[in-house]
Write an enzyme that holds these catalytic residues in place. Structure first.
Site, PDB file in Angstrom:
ATOM      1  N   ASP A 336       0.833  -1.195   0.000  1.00 39.38           N
ATOM      2  CA  ASP A 336       0.000   0.000   0.000  1.00 39.38           C
ATOM      3  C   ASP A 336       0.876   1.256   0.000  1.00 39.38           C
ATOM      4  OD1 ASP A 336      -2.882   0.826   0.261  1.00 39.38           O
ATOM      5  OD2 ASP A 336      -2.085   1.891   2.003  1.00 39.38           O
ATOM      6  N   GLU A 365       1.319  -0.489  -4.973  1.00 39.90           N
ATOM      7  CA  GLU A 365       0.167   0.364  -5.296  1.00 39.90           C
ATOM      8  C   GLU A 365       0.705   1.698  -5.820  1.00 39.90           C
ATOM      9  OE1 GLU A 365      -3.693   2.640  -3.341  1.00 39.90           O
ATOM     10  OE2 GLU A 365      -1.880   2.293  -2.177  1.00 39.90           O
ATOM     11  N   ASP A 432     -10.803   0.521  -3.012  1.00 42.16           N
ATOM     12  CA  ASP A 432     -10.527   1.959  -3.082  1.00 42.16           C
ATOM     13  C   ASP A 432     -11.367   2.691  -4.129  1.00 42.16           C
ATOM     14  OD1 ASP A 432      -8.596   2.260  -1.083  1.00 42.16           O
ATOM     15  OD2 ASP A 432      -6.991   1.592  -2.393  1.00 42.16           O
TER      16      ASP A 432
END
Length: 573
Positions: A336, A365, A432
């Site tokens: 992340d 990410e 997300d």
């Protein structure tokens, strides 16, 4: 000929080793400006008069460029090469290591005109895990997938209701036992990769504000249960990818609480990017409170940013990264906020996990151009949002034409080496983003058309939990509804199942080979994948039916030689 558009970079995405004796080379020119590109190449220590020649193939057209490609052979693992370029206007040039020159024998034979690859070191090859290319992922937000053990439900857990619109702080009781109970279901669906959002001890339902990376959150279960999930997944041929945040800690972590209590005297003060003490209360510049007293993810006061340049922090995070690989045999990390962590740390991270498992998969990410992270020493691939969001731009938002889409995607493929393109994590929705069918305007046919288009692209496709059930949901947290288990085996489930099955049946060509993206005279998007077989897919994103006579291996809205709007047909030969 537009000389400024003639481009090539050696030892990059334009020139990369694909085997001990083969190099893939790309060249770029202005759109429709060049008639032919010929590569002259030989061994570094041979006279240029010994060079061989090979014509490059035009492998795609982008927004402003034509892209050319060819594979060169290097018998002695060394290579030098230069480009002969013939323009549509008849102009004739050499493009070499020291620039552009007029084509003549003297310039062609000049050793200084040749790009050099001193030695094709296998250790320098950008090698990505072979198994990833053959994987269809399924992303689970653990708190919302299945409640298998009500005894660990947090206080105030709400009844399981897939039509709810969750609040940010709501709990529904999803846990690891629920995932374990549903592994047979996932195997039946056909996926062979399981991507779990964070399962570590944290303060929230989403678990991205980590308190302790070495503990499973009690809301989800314990380490024994997690080990059972991994082992049972592996027994079914399903790989497991964990999600972690190494950019920041949760504010309830022991380390940050020590900083809050002891300020500059805390032994963890240098673990974070602190601008001034005290660190509490947090000063949020978006609220006019002045400069922040410490750096955070975005301006989230509960997510203080780690100083990953600090060797103590590096060792702490690397212990975590290797712990779950060593003792639980996970196959991949999804990282992340990966772009906000320094490259030095990611190189250490890469070496640490691949030392344990050489074919370990590392996914960052990153929502933008990820070239700096994809040189073989950091990530295998990234969450391919710059690619997949352009699919949404055409199929759903209609702010890109079919030609603009194919050109943009072709340019995107040229940004990375082939191995990285094949190891990308492709998804149209996630925890997300708004859900696929919501972005598609609650139109399942349109959503399935776009999903099928994504499955035809290079990269490892990922399905967000519930897509196979036709679930909808807006932006976070609405995209995190409890799983709708009532739709199993429904028509939309059968369609997603058939798509996964098709992808895996033809994984040899879909996980590698060549990709061509064009638009037909009727306005159909044509995707051609060429390898051990050839797959050709047509997608009708116009508002008119089109005549098309091809045998259908997989289709939607295609019958009697007519491809209707929102339809697709894939043929195999």
């Amino acid at each position: 000929m537009q000389l400024a558009a003639l481009k090539h970079r050696t030892e990059s995405e334009d020139c990369f080793v694909i085997s001990p004796h083969h190099v893939r080379v790309r060249f770029h020119s202005a759109k429709d400006d060049v008639k032919q590109v010929i590569v002259h190449y030989t061994d570094n220590y041979l006279d240029t008069k010994t060079d061989r020649t090979i014509a490059m193939t035009k492998i795609g057209q982008g927004q402003v460029s034509d892209h050319w490609g060819v594979t060169l052979t290097a018998p002695y693992r060394r290579l030098k090469y230069t480009f002969e370029v013939i323009g549509q206007d008849g102009e004739h040039k050499i493009v070499g290591d020291r620039g552009i020159s007029t084509y003549n024998e003297q310039n062609l034979l000049a050793d200084s005109s040749y790009f050099k690859l001193p030695y094709l070191h296998q250790i320098d090859m950008d090698v990505t895990p072979a198994w990833v290319k053959d994987t269809v992922w399924y992303q689970i937000f653990p708190e919302r997938f299945a409640n298998g053990d009500k005894s660990n439900d947090p206080q105030g857990t709400k009844p399981w209701n897939s039509s709810d619109h969750p609040g940010r702080d709501d709990y529904y009781g999803g846990d690891l036992q629920g995932i374990l109970d549903k592994l047979d279901y996932l195997q039946e669906l056909g996926i062979n990769g399981l991507y779990l959002c964070p399962v570590f001890k944290a303060s929230s339902n989403h678990k991205y504000d980590t308190i302790d990376y070495l503990q499973i959150d009690p809301d989800f279960g314990d380490k024994d249960l997690f080990a059972k999930v991994v082992n049972e997944a592996h027994r079914r041929g399903i790989r497991v990818m964990l999600d972690a945040v190494f950019n920041h800690l949760g504010s309830q972590s022991m380390q940050w609480q020590d900083v809050v209590k002891n300020g500059a005297k805390s032994r963890f003060a240098d673990w974070f990017h602190i601008n001034h003490f005290p660190v509490s209360p947090y000063q949020n510049p978006t609220k006019g409170e002045g400069e922040p007293n410490y750096d955070t993810f975005a301006f989230e006061e509960h997510m203080p940013k780690l100083n990953t340049a600090n060797p103590e922090v590096q060792d702490f995070l690397l212990e975590i990264a290797t712990y779950w690989v060593k003792y639980f045999d996970i196959d991949a990390w999804r990282l992340d906020v990966a772009n906000e962590v320094d490259h030095h740390f990611w190189r250490r991270f890469h070496d640490a996990v691949t030392a344990i498992k050489p074919d370990f998969y590392i996914v960052g990410e990153i929502w933008h151009n990820a070239r700096p992270w994809l040189n073989g020493d950091e990530f295998s691939g990234v969450m391919n949002y710059p690619y997949t969001l352009q699919i949404e731009d055409h199929f759903f938002k209609h702010n890109k034409s079919a030609i603009e889409l194919t050109q943009a995607l072709t340019d995107q493929l040229m940004m990375y080496r082939d191995n990285n393109n094949w190891a990308m994590l492709n998804m149209l929705d996630s925890h997300d983003t708004a859900r696929l069918f919501t972005v598609a305007g609650d139109d399942q046919q349109l959503g399935m058309q776009a999903l099928t288009f994504m499955f035809m692209q290079p990269g490892s496709p990922c399905i967000y939990y519930g897509t196979e059930m036709g679930m909808t949901g807006g932006e976070d947290p609405d995209c995190r509804k409890p799983m709708d288990w009532q739709q199993a085996d429904s028509p939309i489930w059968q369609q997603v199942h058939a798509l996964i099955k098709f992808r895996l049946q033809h994984k040899a060509v879909l996980s590698g080979g060549q990709t061509s993206l064009t638009v037909t005279e009727d306005g159909l998007i044509k995707v051609t994948r060429t390898g051990n077989e050839q797959l050709t897919a047509y997608f009708n994103t116009t508002d008119q039916a089109a005549t098309l006579t091809v045998p259908a291996a997989l289709s939607q809205n295609y019958a009697n030689g007519v491809l209707a709007p929102k339809g697709f047909v894939i043929t195999v030969k």
